[in-house]
Design a protein around this motif. Structure first.
Motif: not given
Length: 100
Positions: A1, A39-40, A42-43, A46-47
């Motif tokens: 992101m 999944e959200f 993890r994203e 990461a962001a």
């Protein structure tokens, strides 16, 4: 992101209005699809490395469906000490707080 001030759609979290016959202590309903929500997360991690909280706004889309998006508001560090004092964070609910 790329822009961390931009809200993300919370994948796998589906807010719904509470049932009209639900008691007053029921605020809303929601469903979580575990693989999509994982999944959200993890994203999001990461962001947003180092974040310990995910604040979520539950909204109604133009199509009339419940959606969940991240609330990315942060206080302006340049405004520290100005205006009203910040409220203390709410304590996490305990089993004694549940009305049933």
């Amino acid at each position: 992101m790329e822009n961390q001030n931009e809200s993300m759609l919370v994948k796998g979290f589906y807010p719904k209005q509470k049932h009209p016959n639900a008691p007053d202590f029921v605020i809303a309903k929601g469903s979580i699809n575990l693989p999509q929500f994982a999944e959200f997360m993890r994203e999001f991690k990461a962001a947003n490395p180092g974040e310990e909280w995910v604040n979520i706004d539950m909204k109604v889309s133009k199509a009339g469906k419940g959606v969940a998006v991240t609330d990315t508001w942060k206080p302006d560090p340049n405004m520290a000490g100005q205006g009203a004092p910040a409220a203390a964070p709410a304590a996490a609910p305990t089993l004694e707080d549940i009305p049933f």
